[in-house]
Scaffold this motif. Structure first.
Motif, PDB file in Angstrom:
ATOM      1  N   PRO A   1       0.819  -1.223   0.000  1.00 35.41           N
ATOM      2  CA  PRO A   1       0.000   0.000   0.000  1.00 35.41           C
ATOM      3  C   PRO A   1       0.848   1.266   0.000  1.00 35.41           C
ATOM      4  O   PRO A   1       2.013   1.266   0.412  1.00 35.41           O
ATOM      5  CB  PRO A   1      -0.817  -0.128   1.289  1.00 35.41           C
ATOM      6  CG  PRO A   1      -0.013  -1.033   2.166  1.00 35.41           C
ATOM      7  CD  PRO A   1       0.680  -1.988   1.244  1.00 35.41           C
ATOM      8  N   MET A   2       0.239   2.363  -0.450  1.00 38.11           N
ATOM      9  CA  MET A   2       0.930   3.642  -0.518  1.00 38.11           C
ATOM     10  C   MET A   2       1.389   4.093   0.865  1.00 38.11           C
ATOM     11  O   MET A   2       2.466   4.693   1.000  1.00 38.11           O
ATOM     12  CB  MET A   2       0.010   4.697  -1.138  1.00 38.11           C
ATOM     13  CG  MET A   2       0.659   6.074  -1.287  1.00 38.11           C
ATOM     14  SD  MET A   2      -0.443   7.302  -2.005  1.00 38.11           S
ATOM     15  CE  MET A   2      -1.646   7.501  -0.680  1.00 38.11           C
ATOM     16  N   SER A   3       0.598   3.808   1.891  1.00 39.35           N
ATOM     17  CA  SER A   3       0.949   4.246   3.241  1.00 39.35           C
ATOM     18  C   SER A   3       2.289   3.686   3.684  1.00 39.35           C
ATOM     19  O   SER A   3       3.073   4.371   4.347  1.00 39.35           O
ATOM     20  CB  SER A   3      -0.147   3.821   4.224  1.00 39.35           C
ATOM     21  OG  SER A   3      -0.341   2.410   4.184  1.00 39.35           O
TER      22      SER A   3
ATOM     23  N   ASN B   1      -5.565  13.008  -8.672  1.00 40.38           N
ATOM     24  CA  ASN B   1      -6.293  13.857  -7.718  1.00 40.38           C
ATOM     25  C   ASN B   1      -6.143  13.343  -6.291  1.00 40.38           C
ATOM     26  O   ASN B   1      -7.096  13.314  -5.502  1.00 40.38           O
ATOM     27  CB  ASN B   1      -7.784  13.920  -8.086  1.00 40.38           C
ATOM     28  CG  ASN B   1      -8.019  14.635  -9.403  1.00 40.38           C
ATOM     29  OD1 ASN B   1      -7.323  15.613  -9.729  1.00 40.38           O
ATOM     30  ND2 ASN B   1      -8.983  14.140 -10.184  1.00 40.38           N
ATOM     31  N   GLY B   2      -4.915  12.912  -5.970  1.00 38.91           N
ATOM     32  CA  GLY B   2      -4.618  12.466  -4.624  1.00 38.91           C
ATOM     33  C   GLY B   2      -4.994  11.027  -4.341  1.00 38.91           C
ATOM     34  O   GLY B   2      -4.728  10.518  -3.248  1.00 38.91           O
ATOM     35  N   VAL B   3      -5.601  10.340  -5.306  1.00 41.86           N
ATOM     36  CA  VAL B   3      -6.016   8.947  -5.128  1.00 41.86           C
ATOM     37  C   VAL B   3      -5.026   8.047  -5.860  1.00 41.86           C
ATOM     38  O   VAL B   3      -4.750   8.258  -7.046  1.00 41.86           O
ATOM     39  CB  VAL B   3      -7.440   8.727  -5.670  1.00 41.86           C
ATOM     40  CG1 VAL B   3      -7.842   7.260  -5.520  1.00 41.86           C
ATOM     41  CG2 VAL B   3      -8.426   9.628  -4.947  1.00 41.86           C
ATOM     42  N   PRO B   4      -4.463   7.017  -5.168  1.00 41.51           N
ATOM     43  CA  PRO B   4      -3.466   6.170  -5.826  1.00 41.51           C
ATOM     44  C   PRO B   4      -4.087   5.250  -6.872  1.00 41.51           C
ATOM     45  O   PRO B   4      -5.130   4.626  -6.639  1.00 41.51           O
ATOM     46  CB  PRO B   4      -2.873   5.360  -4.667  1.00 41.51           C
ATOM     47  CG  PRO B   4      -3.942   5.339  -3.627  1.00 41.51           C
ATOM     48  CD  PRO B   4      -4.661   6.650  -3.751  1.00 41.51           C
TER      49      PRO B   4
END
Length: 681
Positions: free
Chosen positions: A285-287, A348-351
């Protein structure tokens, strides 16, 4: 007997070690010819499991060595026509093995394996066919469950009988395999080519050219939790989200020169070169990747490897004692460029996952080994034979980091390992058909580049504190020829210091630690018996007790709950394995067979709190073989595997931190195929 691979191969009866030889016809008869797992069930001590995941290869271990590998094969040395399929760091793969042209597979277990150097808990050696007269052309096809297709073509032949200057022999093979996969996101495409060209230069020398190429494009369904596996074994939730997948492209060439220097002396020089390119998208995940020290969720790897093995063999006498001496020098080197990227781009900020993003890793790794070795075989009396050998192995690793940013410092580093590897055996021929032996030897296994890449504490930098494991093995065995059959038994114990085990496995990333002391001890039995009227029975049983001998802590500081207590079973290893098959195989007409495999439960983690349950599965096959006009032959077959549709786990991902240990096996599945051969007279 000198155990280093010779042109004539190993003798199951006379080699003073646990060795099994599988004939090429057995690898192909009524089988899809896609995976080694189809054919090696009759080898005791060998645990080979189909992950149903062609991006990660088979899971293969010998006497427990290699059981913790999360992809490919580690802890076991693999060769194809003398070219290592195992890199200098000990990491190997089976994807380039062409079963369509294999002549035989030799599986070597126990102390003698140490004579092959690093990561030789066992040895799997594949020899492909050398062409001979008359010329043959064959085409084959297979179709099975889950949209699986395999089409192949093979040509072999020779000019002359191989004894005169200018005589040439050749074997060329190519195949294409495609499948939609048993699980979601497990489709795969694989193209494989293999070639061997031999030339008789003069009366005393030959030259053999070998070529191999493989490309794989496969989805990566990943592991499941216990609840997910039981609810729906075909699902792949992380692959759906992250579009996990892998592509592989590998090509290699080899050249072997052999010369009889005198009546008693032979020289052999083997050299090879290859390249491998890999791109893998992982479910991270991006996190997790926001950590500046994280290397991203996409691996881009370019690797070149080459080596040379020079060997001299002398047959002579010391007084009245016949003695064989073999000495040589083996040099292997590998250079890789490893890059890491984020596995997403932002919209728009969404991966948007499954897309190569910003660079997060860039390094150059170099690894080489230099191993001189000496082996001797002494025929002390007509009944007693003494074998002894020594190999001094040096393995060097160097990494240069080119990705240095704030929060991600210079992770360059280097290390070097040295180890003396002695072995010896004593063989007694009770009768010409019954041998008893005892052997002992030392082996070692260095960390692979992958194992050095990540630290258990999650910090940046190489896991440079990892030490190579060292194993001492003692084995006793018996081999008896019974008519046209062979009955073997071996009992062994292997004590290992600094065993390499999985510390954490999460987000497609696995870190390793040294486990202190472990012990593997067991019993292996096998029977391969040819009966009257074209009947054949094969049976094998393995009892393997693999445990930790001391408390294990994977990090620098552990709480009481994090310590793995001594006596726990090592994960990934079945305590009991059984196999039996019955085959009716006349040279023409109807043929049929059935087999049954048993695997006891397998621990999935060091704590022994999760396990894959035991299972028993059955397969059946039938077909018809037709020969006509002395030139044509057609072999038709059909088969059903997992006949009773058992619900079971095919393999485990050891110590997966999220509890996604389980890789489900396929339910009842079927297939059928045909091979048409024309012989040119």
């Amino acid at each position: 007997m000198i155990i280093k691979q010779q042109q004539s191969g190993l003798s199951e009866l006379d080699t003073p070690a646990a060795v099994s030889v599988i004939d090429g016809d057995d690898l192909r008869r009524s089988k899809p010819q896609v995976n080694l797992s189809e054919s090696l069930g009759a080898v005791p001590g060998l645990q080979v499991q189909n992950r149903q995941n062609y991006s990660q290869d088979l899971q293969l271990s010998v006497r427990g060595f290699g059981s913790s590998s999360t992809y490919g094969v580690s802890g076991v040395r693999m060769y194809v026509d003398g070219i290592p399929a195992t890199m200098p760091d000990g990491q190997g793969q089976t994807s380039n093995i062409d079963l369509n042209s294999a002549d035989k597979i030799e599986v070597l277990r126990g102390p003698f394996s140490a004579l092959y150097g690093n990561a030789s808990g066992g040895v799997v050696n594949v020899d492909t066919q050398s062409g001979s007269q008359p010329t043959q052309l064959s085409v084959g096809t297979y179709y099975g469950s889950y949209g699986s297709f395999r089409n192949s073509v093979k040509a072999s032949g020779a000019t002359g009988d191989g004894t005169h200057a200018g005589d040439v022999n050749y074997t060329l093979s190519a195949s294409r395999f495609t499948t939609q996969g048993f699980r979601d996101d497990s489709s795969a495409r694989k193209n494989l080519g293999n070639g061997k060209l031999g030339v008789r230069i003069d009366d005393v020398s030959t030259l053999t050219l070998m070529f191999n190429s493989v490309t794989v494009d496969a989805g990566d369904p990943g592991g499941l939790t216990d609840a997910e596996w039981k609810a729906n074994p075909t699902q792949s939730p992380r692959a759906d989200q992250y579009n996990t997948r892998k592509t592989i492209d590998q090509t290699q060439f080899g050249l072997r020169y052999q010369r009889d220097m005198s009546e008693h002396d032979q020289l052999s020089i083997m050299t090879y070169q290859g390249e491998r390119h890999t791109t893998q998208y992982q479910s991270i995940p991006m996190s997790a990747q926001k950590n500046p020290a994280h290397s991203g969720g996409v691996i881009v790897l370019s690797r070149s490897y080459q080596g040379i093995d020079t060997r001299w063999k002398h047959d002579g006498n010391l007084g009245s004692v016949p003695v064989t001496l073999t000495g040589g020098l083996d040099y292997e080197t590998m250079t890789e460029r490893r890059q890491g990227y984020e596995n997403y781009t932002l919209d728009n900020g969404v991966p948007d996952y499954g897309v190569k993003g910003n660079e997060r890793r860039n390094e150059k790794n170099t690894m080489w080994n230099l191993d001189p070795y000496l082996q001797t075989s002494w025929k002390l009396t007509p009944r007693w034979t003494l074998d002894a050998g020594m190999r001094y192995s040096t393995v060097s690793f160097d990494s240069k980091d080119y990705y240095i940013t704030q929060g991600n410092g210079d992770d360059s580093g280097s290390t070097r390992y040295h180890k003396m590897l002695p072995m010896g055996s004593l063989n007694y021929a009770l009768t010409p058909a019954w041998n008893l032996y005892v052997s002992a030897g030392r082996g070692f296994e260095t960390p692979t580049i992958n194992q050095l890449s990540y630290r258990p504490d999650g910090a940046s930098g190489l896991n440079i504190n990892l030490q190579p494991s060292t194993s001492n093995t003692v084995e006793m065995g018996s081999k008896t020829r019974i008519g046209d059959g062979l009955l073997t038994a071996a009992v062994f114990q292997t004590d290992t210091d600094n065993d390499l085990v999985v510390a954490t496995s999460s987000g497609g990333r696995t870190s390793y630690a040294n486990a202190g002391k472990t012990r593997r001890r067991g019993l292996e039995l096998s029977l391969d018996q040819q009966l009257a009227m074209d009947w054949r029975v094969r049976m094998a049983w393995t009892l393997l007790d693999a445990t930790y001998r001391n408390d294990v802590c994977a990090s620098t500081s552990c709480t009481a709950d994090e310590v793995v207590p001594a006596g726990n079973r090592m994960p990934g290893i079945a305590r009991n394995m059984g196999y039996a098959s019955l085959e009716w195989a006349p040279p023409e007409g109807f043929h049929a067979g059935a087999d049954i495999r048993y695997m006891s439960n397998i621990q999935a983690n060091d704590d022994n709190t999760a396990q894959a349950p035991a299972y028993t599965v059955t397969g059946v096959n039938a077909g018809y073989r037709l020969n006509w006009r002395d030139n044509w032959s057609l072999d038709l077959f059909s088969r059903v595997d997992n006949l009773f549709d058992r619900h079971y786990v095919g393999s485990v991902i050891v110590n997966e931190s999220n509890g996604r240990y389980f890789e489900p096996a396929a339910g009842r599945n079927w297939g059928g195929g045909a091979t048409l051969t024309y012989t040119f007279e």
